[in-house]
Design a protein around this motif. Structure first.
Motif, PDB file in Angstrom:
ATOM      1  N   GLY A  49       0.697  -1.276  -0.014  1.00  0.00           N
ATOM      2  CA  GLY A  49       0.154  -0.170   0.230  1.00  0.00           C
ATOM      3  C   GLY A  49       0.888   1.415   0.050  1.00  0.00           C
ATOM      4  O   GLY A  49       2.046   1.444   0.125  1.00  0.00           O
ATOM      5  N   PRO A  50       0.158   2.513  -0.096  1.00  0.00           N
ATOM      6  CA  PRO A  50       1.050   3.682  -0.273  1.00  0.00           C
ATOM      7  C   PRO A  50       1.350   4.068   0.973  1.00  0.00           C
ATOM      8  O   PRO A  50       0.884   3.797   2.327  1.00  0.00           O
ATOM      9  CB  PRO A  50      -0.138   4.628  -0.860  1.00  0.00           C
ATOM     10  N   MET A  51       2.289   5.318   1.170  1.00  0.00           N
ATOM     11  CA  MET A  51       2.490   5.817   2.028  1.00  0.00           C
ATOM     12  C   MET A  51       1.723   7.151   2.060  1.00  0.00           C
ATOM     13  O   MET A  51       1.691   7.692   0.875  1.00  0.00           O
ATOM     14  CB  MET A  51       4.064   6.174   2.278  1.00  0.00           C
ATOM     15  N   VAL A  52       1.077   7.944   2.848  1.00  0.00           N
ATOM     16  CA  VAL A  52       0.384   9.200   2.804  1.00  0.00           C
ATOM     17  C   VAL A  52       1.077  10.145   3.864  1.00  0.00           C
ATOM     18  O   VAL A  52       1.290   9.902   4.930  1.00  0.00           O
ATOM     19  CB  VAL A  52      -0.857   8.714   3.229  1.00  0.00           C
ATOM     20  N   TYR A  53       1.454  11.363   3.242  1.00  0.00           N
ATOM     21  CA  TYR A  53       1.755  12.603   3.877  1.00  0.00           C
ATOM     22  C   TYR A  53       0.653  13.484   4.194  1.00  0.00           C
ATOM     23  O   TYR A  53      -0.286  13.643   3.157  1.00  0.00           O
ATOM     24  CB  TYR A  53       3.076  13.253   3.308  1.00  0.00           C
ATOM     25  N   GLY A  54       0.343  13.912   5.397  1.00  0.00           N
ATOM     26  CA  GLY A  54      -0.775  14.588   5.604  1.00  0.00           C
ATOM     27  C   GLY A  54      -0.104  16.142   6.345  1.00  0.00           C
ATOM     28  O   GLY A  54       0.775  16.005   6.997  1.00  0.00           O
ATOM     29  N   VAL A  55      -0.765  17.134   6.071  1.00  0.00           N
ATOM     30  CA  VAL A  55      -0.607  18.505   6.716  1.00  0.00           C
ATOM     31  C   VAL A  55      -2.113  19.032   7.166  1.00  0.00           C
ATOM     32  O   VAL A  55      -3.031  18.573   6.410  1.00  0.00           O
ATOM     33  CB  VAL A  55      -0.038  19.480   5.667  1.00  0.00           C
ATOM     34  N   ALA A 188      -2.682  16.606  11.444  1.00  0.00           N
ATOM     35  CA  ALA A 188      -2.187  16.081  10.307  1.00  0.00           C
ATOM     36  C   ALA A 188      -1.885  14.497  10.361  1.00  0.00           C
ATOM     37  O   ALA A 188      -2.103  13.747   9.360  1.00  0.00           O
ATOM     38  CB  ALA A 188      -0.767  16.902  10.120  1.00  0.00           C
ATOM     39  N   SER A 189      -1.582  14.034  11.349  1.00  0.00           N
ATOM     40  CA  SER A 189      -1.493  12.601  11.556  1.00  0.00           C
ATOM     41  C   SER A 189      -2.787  11.745  11.342  1.00  0.00           C
ATOM     42  O   SER A 189      -2.897  10.854  10.599  1.00  0.00           O
ATOM     43  CB  SER A 189      -1.034  12.043  13.067  1.00  0.00           C
ATOM     44  N   ILE A 190      -3.839  12.390  11.902  1.00  0.00           N
ATOM     45  CA  ILE A 190      -5.250  11.801  11.652  1.00  0.00           C
ATOM     46  C   ILE A 190      -5.571  11.886  10.067  1.00  0.00           C
ATOM     47  O   ILE A 190      -6.267  10.927   9.523  1.00  0.00           O
ATOM     48  CB  ILE A 190      -6.155  12.696  12.319  1.00  0.00           C
ATOM     49  N   VAL A 191      -5.322  12.969   9.378  1.00  0.00           N
ATOM     50  CA  VAL A 191      -5.670  13.187   7.821  1.00  0.00           C
ATOM     51  C   VAL A 191      -4.772  12.027   7.334  1.00  0.00           C
ATOM     52  O   VAL A 191      -5.291  11.484   6.185  1.00  0.00           O
ATOM     53  CB  VAL A 191      -5.139  14.519   7.402  1.00  0.00           C
ATOM     54  N   ALA A 192      -3.477  11.802   7.517  1.00  0.00           N
ATOM     55  CA  ALA A 192      -2.541  10.778   7.078  1.00  0.00           C
ATOM     56  C   ALA A 192      -3.247   9.507   7.010  1.00  0.00           C
ATOM     57  O   ALA A 192      -3.317   8.601   6.091  1.00  0.00           O
ATOM     58  CB  ALA A 192      -1.194  11.115   7.288  1.00  0.00           C
ATOM     59  N   LYS A 193      -3.574   9.162   8.240  1.00  0.00           N
ATOM     60  CA  LYS A 193      -3.727   7.877   8.720  1.00  0.00           C
ATOM     61  C   LYS A 193      -5.144   7.372   8.191  1.00  0.00           C
ATOM     62  O   LYS A 193      -5.329   6.072   7.653  1.00  0.00           O
ATOM     63  CB  LYS A 193      -3.693   7.670  10.030  1.00  0.00           C
ATOM     64  N   VAL A 194      -6.265   8.463   8.263  1.00  0.00           N
ATOM     65  CA  VAL A 194      -7.297   7.992   7.553  1.00  0.00           C
ATOM     66  C   VAL A 194      -7.396   7.803   6.204  1.00  0.00           C
ATOM     67  O   VAL A 194      -8.097   6.956   5.729  1.00  0.00           O
ATOM     68  CB  VAL A 194      -8.586   8.947   8.080  1.00  0.00           C
ATOM     69  N   THR A 195      -6.488   8.772   5.769  1.00  0.00           N
ATOM     70  CA  THR A 195      -6.449   8.547   4.096  1.00  0.00           C
ATOM     71  C   THR A 195      -5.813   7.438   3.783  1.00  0.00           C
ATOM     72  O   THR A 195      -6.346   6.687   2.780  1.00  0.00           O
ATOM     73  CB  THR A 195      -5.489   9.965   3.648  1.00  0.00           C
TER      74      THR A 195
END
Length: 314
Positions: A49-55, A188-195
Motif C-alpha cells: 500500500g501507499p505511504m500518505v503524507y498529511g498536513v 495532520a497525523s489523523i488526515v494521513a492515517k485515515v486517508t
C-alpha cells in the motif's frame, strides 16, 4: 467533500500506480490570520500500500478548535475515533471555517521505483520531498503560514535545518513524536492515517485480482494476512501486483526464492540464435534503428513502472 464516502470515491477515481494530492479549500480566515501548520505521515513501514503524507493548518489563535475535535496522535486512537475526527473536520462549521488540510498519497509503485533508480532516492528523501511540496502547495493556495511543526524523519536537527533553509520566513520546529506533542501535528497525523486506511479499503487491482482489503491485512510485514499475500500472490515472471513495494526486503527475498530466472538469447541478423547468455532486460529498451524505424509502443506494464527504452528505471 463532506463525507468519508466522498473521500473514498475521490481515491477510487485516481490511478493508484501514481501519486496524487487531495486537499480542502483554504478557509477564509487562514488567508489573513497567521497560521500554524503540522506535518505527519502514515504507512512508512508497510510492504503493502501507499505511504500518505498529511498536513493540517489553522490560525494560531484558534488552536483550541483542535483540542475540541479531539486531535491526538493517530496511533493512540482507534480507527473509529480517527474516522470520527476527520469527519468532523469535513462537516462541522467550526472546523471547516478554521482548519485546512491536504494529503499526498504516495503510491507503492513510486516508492519502489525511487529506491531502485540509478540515482537512488531513499524513503527519507521521498518523505521529505512530499512534506516540502505539501507546505509549498498550501502556501501557494493562499494560506498565511508562519509556523510549521513536523514529526521528524531522521535526525530532527538536520531536517529542521533543511526546512529552515527552504522556508526562511517560517518558524520551523522538527521533533520526535511531534504528533503526541503538538495538536496541529496530531491533526495532520489523523488526515494521513485515515486517508491511507481508506486508500486500502478501495484499492483496485489493475492486474485484475479480485480481493478485499480484509484479505491482505494491514500491509505490515508481521501481519499474518500480509505474509500470506506476499507468499501466495507472486507471479514468477511479473512479480507482484502494484500494491506491493517490491523494493522492501520482505518482497525481495520472496522474489529471489520464487521468481523465474531469465536467460536472454542473442539473435543474429539472419535470425539464427547464438549461444544463450544472461542479459539485462534494459538491453531490450533500445532506441530506433539508424534507418529511422519507429519505436514500438511500450506495453502498459512498463509505462506503469516508469520504464523507458533508455534506462530501465528512469
Amino acid at each position: 467533500m463532506n463525507s468519508l464516502e466522498e473521500l473514498q470515491d475521490f481515491i477510487k477515481s485516481k490511478n493508484n500506480s501514481k501519486n496524487f494530492i487531495n486537499a480542502s479549500d483554504v478557509p477564509k480566515i487562514c488567508r489573513s490570520e497567521p497560521c500554524m501548520l503540522g506535518v505527519d505521515e502514515a504507512g512508512r513501514g508497510p510492504v503493502l500500500g501507499p505511504m500518505v503524507y498529511g498536513v493540517a493548518y489553522c490560525p494560531i489563535k484558534e488552536k483550541k478548535i483542535l483540542e475540541s475535535l479531539g486531535c491526538a496522535d493517530s496511533k493512540a486512537l482507534t480507527e473509529e475515533k480517527r474516522d470520527e475526527i476527520l469527519l468532523k473536520m469535513l462537516t462541522e462549521n467550526d472546523a471547516i471555517n478554521n482548519v485546512g488540510w491536504a494529503a499526498e498519497i504516495i503510491s507503492p509503485n513510486y516508492i519502489s521505483n525511487s529506491m531502485y533508480k540509478r540515482a537512488k532516492h531513499s524513503l527519507n528523501e521521498v518523505s521529505m520531498n512530499s512534506a516540502i511540496d505539501l507546505i509549498k502547495k498550501v502556501a501557494e493556495c493562499g494560506a498565511n503560514i508562519t509556523e510549521v511543526y513536523v514529526d521528524t524523519v531522521g535526525p530532527p536537527e538536520k531536517y529542521q535545518a533543511r526546512l529552515s533553509e527552504i522556508f526562511p520566513d517560517y518558524k520551523i520546529t522538527v521533533a520526535k513524536k511531534a504528533d503526541s506533542i503538538y495538536p496541529i501535528v496530531s491533526a495532520a497525523s489523523i488526515v494521513a492515517k485515515v486517508t491511507r486506511d481508506h486508500s486500502l479499503k478501495v484499492w483496485k487491482f489493475q492486474e485484475g485480482l479480485e480481493m478485499s482489503y480484509t484479505e491482505f491485512g494491514s500491509g505490515y510485514p508481521g501481519d499474518p494476512l500480509t505474509k500470506k499475500f506476499i507468499r501466495d500472490q507472486i507471479d514468477k515472471i511479473f512479480g507482484y501486483p502494484l500494491l506491493v513495494r517490491f523494493s522492501w526486503s520482505t518482497a525481495e527475498v520472496m522474489l529471489q526464492e520464487k521468481a523465474a530466472n531469465c536467460i536472454f538469447e542473442d539473435v543474429d541478423d539472419d535470425g539464427q540464435t547464438k549461444k544463450a547468455n544472461t542479459k539485462p532486460i534494459s538491453s531490450f529498451f533500445t532506441s530506433p534503428n539508424e534507418n529511422g524505424t519507429k519505436k514500438r509502443k511500450l506495453h502498459k506494464f512498463f509505462e506503469e513502472r516508469y520504464l523507458t527504452r533508455d534506462n530501465a528505471f528512469e
